[in-house]
Design a protein around this motif. Structure first.
Motif, PDB file in Angstrom:
ATOM      1  N   ALA A   1     -12.587   5.421   4.166  1.00  0.00           N
ATOM      2  CA  ALA A   1     -13.587   4.920   5.302  1.00  0.00           C
ATOM      3  C   ALA A   1     -14.241   3.593   4.581  1.00  0.00           C
ATOM      4  CB  ALA A   1     -14.199   5.932   5.441  1.00  0.00           C
ATOM      5  N   ARG A   2     -14.662   3.668   3.366  1.00  0.00           N
ATOM      6  CA  ARG A   2     -15.632   2.500   2.708  1.00  0.00           C
ATOM      7  C   ARG A   2     -14.391   1.363   2.958  1.00  0.00           C
ATOM      8  NH1 ARG A   2     -19.489   3.109  -1.980  1.00  0.00           N
ATOM      9  NH2 ARG A   2     -19.759   5.292  -2.108  1.00  0.00           N
ATOM     10  N   ALA A   3     -13.150   1.437   2.630  1.00  0.00           N
ATOM     11  CA  ALA A   3     -12.426   0.305   2.519  1.00  0.00           C
ATOM     12  C   ALA A   3     -11.770  -0.019   4.009  1.00  0.00           C
ATOM     13  CB  ALA A   3     -11.174   0.703   1.711  1.00  0.00           C
ATOM     14  N   GLY A   4     -12.257   0.664   4.985  1.00  0.00           N
ATOM     15  CA  GLY A   4     -12.068   0.205   6.414  1.00  0.00           C
ATOM     16  C   GLY A   4     -10.666   0.479   6.759  1.00  0.00           C
ATOM     17  N   VAL A   5      -9.879   1.688   6.149  1.00  0.00           N
ATOM     18  CA  VAL A   5      -8.639   1.951   6.323  1.00  0.00           C
ATOM     19  C   VAL A   5      -8.595   2.878   7.417  1.00  0.00           C
ATOM     20  CG1 VAL A   5      -6.625   3.352   5.442  1.00  0.00           C
ATOM     21  CG2 VAL A   5      -7.711   1.931   3.929  1.00  0.00           C
ATOM     22  N   GLN A   6      -7.779   2.510   8.524  1.00  0.00           N
ATOM     23  CA  GLN A   6      -7.569   3.389   9.869  1.00  0.00           C
ATOM     24  C   GLN A   6      -6.048   3.981   9.484  1.00  0.00           C
ATOM     25  OE1 GLN A   6      -8.691   0.781  13.259  1.00  0.00           O
ATOM     26  NE2 GLN A   6     -10.002   2.861  13.609  1.00  0.00           N
ATOM     27  N   LEU A   7      -5.792   5.247   9.752  1.00  0.00           N
ATOM     28  CA  LEU A   7      -4.663   5.992   9.561  1.00  0.00           C
ATOM     29  C   LEU A   7      -4.115   6.377  10.726  1.00  0.00           C
ATOM     30  CD1 LEU A   7      -5.174   8.349   6.387  1.00  0.00           C
ATOM     31  CD2 LEU A   7      -4.204   6.109   6.428  1.00  0.00           C
TER      32      LEU A   7
ATOM     33  N   LEU B   1       0.983  -1.278   0.079  1.00  0.00           N
ATOM     34  CA  LEU B   1       0.074  -0.030   0.145  1.00  0.00           C
ATOM     35  C   LEU B   1       0.931   1.192   0.017  1.00  0.00           C
ATOM     36  CD1 LEU B   1      -2.568  -0.863   2.924  1.00  0.00           C
ATOM     37  CD2 LEU B   1      -2.735  -1.326   0.394  1.00  0.00           C
ATOM     38  N   VAL B   2       0.467   2.148  -0.952  1.00  0.00           N
ATOM     39  CA  VAL B   2       1.140   3.409  -1.016  1.00  0.00           C
ATOM     40  C   VAL B   2       0.406   4.476  -0.373  1.00  0.00           C
ATOM     41  CG1 VAL B   2       2.577   5.120  -2.251  1.00  0.00           C
ATOM     42  CG2 VAL B   2       2.283   3.017  -3.107  1.00  0.00           C
ATOM     43  N   SER B   3       0.969   5.308   0.800  1.00  0.00           N
ATOM     44  CA  SER B   3      -0.073   6.405   1.498  1.00  0.00           C
ATOM     45  C   SER B   3       0.956   7.726   1.237  1.00  0.00           C
ATOM     46  CB  SER B   3      -0.177   5.928   2.853  1.00  0.00           C
ATOM     47  OG  SER B   3       0.930   5.792   3.537  1.00  0.00           O
TER      48      SER B   3
ATOM     49  N   GLU C   1       5.839  12.368   7.966  1.00  0.00           N
ATOM     50  CA  GLU C   1       4.837  13.238   7.424  1.00  0.00           C
ATOM     51  C   GLU C   1       3.605  12.540   6.931  1.00  0.00           C
ATOM     52  OE1 GLU C   1       6.586  16.067   4.643  1.00  0.00           O
ATOM     53  OE2 GLU C   1       4.457  16.452   4.002  1.00  0.00           O
ATOM     54  N   ALA C   2       3.900  11.484   5.947  1.00  0.00           N
ATOM     55  CA  ALA C   2       2.904  10.866   5.414  1.00  0.00           C
ATOM     56  C   ALA C   2       2.071  10.032   6.640  1.00  0.00           C
ATOM     57  CB  ALA C   2       3.174   9.966   4.208  1.00  0.00           C
ATOM     58  N   PRO C   3       0.876   9.755   6.207  1.00  0.00           N
ATOM     59  CA  PRO C   3       0.084   8.885   7.071  1.00  0.00           C
ATOM     60  C   PRO C   3       0.155   7.351   7.027  1.00  0.00           C
ATOM     61  CG  PRO C   3      -1.508   9.417   5.328  1.00  0.00           C
ATOM     62  CD  PRO C   3      -0.116  10.074   5.114  1.00  0.00           C
ATOM     63  N   CYS C   4       0.038   6.434   7.886  1.00  0.00           N
ATOM     64  CA  CYS C   4       0.549   5.217   7.954  1.00  0.00           C
ATOM     65  C   CYS C   4      -0.872   4.486   7.963  1.00  0.00           C
ATOM     66  CB  CYS C   4       1.460   4.720   9.091  1.00  0.00           C
ATOM     67  SG  CYS C   4       3.074   5.314   8.695  1.00  0.00           S
ATOM     68  N   VAL C   5      -0.967   3.235   7.332  1.00  0.00           N
ATOM     69  CA  VAL C   5      -2.205   2.273   7.541  1.00  0.00           C
ATOM     70  C   VAL C   5      -1.939   1.407   8.606  1.00  0.00           C
ATOM     71  CG1 VAL C   5      -3.461   0.737   6.203  1.00  0.00           C
ATOM     72  CG2 VAL C   5      -2.506   2.528   5.116  1.00  0.00           C
ATOM     73  N   ALA C   6      -2.911   1.393   9.591  1.00  0.00           N
ATOM     74  CA  ALA C   6      -2.984   0.621  10.568  1.00  0.00           C
ATOM     75  C   ALA C   6      -3.258  -0.884  10.265  1.00  0.00           C
ATOM     76  CB  ALA C   6      -3.900   0.799  11.648  1.00  0.00           C
TER      77      ALA C   6
END
Lengths: 191, 191
Positions: free
Chosen positions: B100-106, B24-26, B113-118
């Motif tokens: 949100a629809r995909a269930g991604v929590q950042l 995943l690229v965030s 600086e960039a957000p990370c996927v939990a």
């Protein structure tokens, strides 16, 4: 040619690499053949299919690729674990009989200049797209895939069939220190 | 920060990607966050660690990477199969609530600086190394890894432990049409 080897349509060639297997790079120049293993190869485009591969300046294969402008990327199998590790850890310069010692058997795919390694699950014949800055600064080589083939016992109709084939056909995914993982279970996302 | 997340020494960061997982690229720019899945990411160098990732011109994430000059590459798990497929098939432009629809929590990794996927197994914080020709001609982006972390339940002491961890921690390796393979069995070559 082995009766199990079938051409893969170029628009599906990316699927042979999409799951990130460790690969073997083979090349021929001035009568010299070599094969090396690499974990850093990746699809780059669909049509025409392209790929990237990292070839360290210390490798003999790199000189053959630069000299001939062609190479083959092939996907080794779990049955080729030792062969893959051997061609990834020994240099042709230090060990002139490297290929024989590693048990590599080469064959010619019709119309392909570089030699192919027998027993792999897939082969991608590539034409080097020269990018001198990438090659010098990053050891990064770009190839256009001009022909693709697979062993129908594990890839056919445009799909891998790892889950039905014998486990010896599984692709190898290298980490470090001789540790590989075979590819595992099929998982289908709901559409 | 999740108590299971530990820093990975930069010289071992390549091991997080070496087995070729889909990632995943965030990225974040001008207050916009996005996450996309990609199968075309690859290690490029050991020290300093670098990687390549292909970001199509149609993706919103690409614009965020170009705008901010930073991004995070993270390794999703088998438990995140649907999430990974969802962020790989939907665009933020067409679906503003995509994450949100995909269930991604950042979450924020300290100093990144960039957000990370939990819920991922590993995170590589990258600084874009601008290469305009590669970006324009090949959609190919090069990042220097400036920080790396992993969930110690599946990667610790510099090694993946897929074979001991719950299967839900296995990395995902995408082919096409919603079909992924999980990483499989550990195989050790004789030294």
């Amino acid at each position: 040619m082995d009766s199990h080897i079938a051409a893969v349509p170029l628009e599906k060639a990316y699927r042979l690499l999409n799951h990130g297997p460790s690969i073997l790079v083979s090349a021929r120049h001035d009568g010299i053949d070599n094969v090396m293993a690499a974990a850093w190869a990746c699809a780059l485009d669909f049509a025409p299919p392209k790929l990237t591969v990292v070839l360290d300046k210390a490798t003999r294969t790199r000189a053959l690729v630069e000299g001939s402008g062609t190479f083959v990327i092939q996907v080794p199998t779990a049955a080729q674990l030792q062969l893959t590790h051997a061609v990834g850890t020994h240099s042709l310069d230090a060990q002139p009989d490297k290929l024989a010692r590693a048990g590599v058997q080469l064959f010619q795919m019709e119309g392909v200049e570089a030699p192919c390694v027998a027993g792999c699950s897939a082969w991608l014949a590539c034409r080097l797209i020269p990018e001198p800055h990438n090659q010098a600064a990053y050891d990064l080589f770009i190839g256009e895939v001009v022909g693709a083939w697979a062993d129908t016992r594990v890839f056919r109709d445009g799909h891998w069939h790892f889950e039905e084939a014998d486990p010896s056909w599984r692709s190898l995914h290298y980490i470090a220190g001789g540790r590989f993982y075979a590819i595992g279970e099929a998982l289908d996302a709901q559409q």
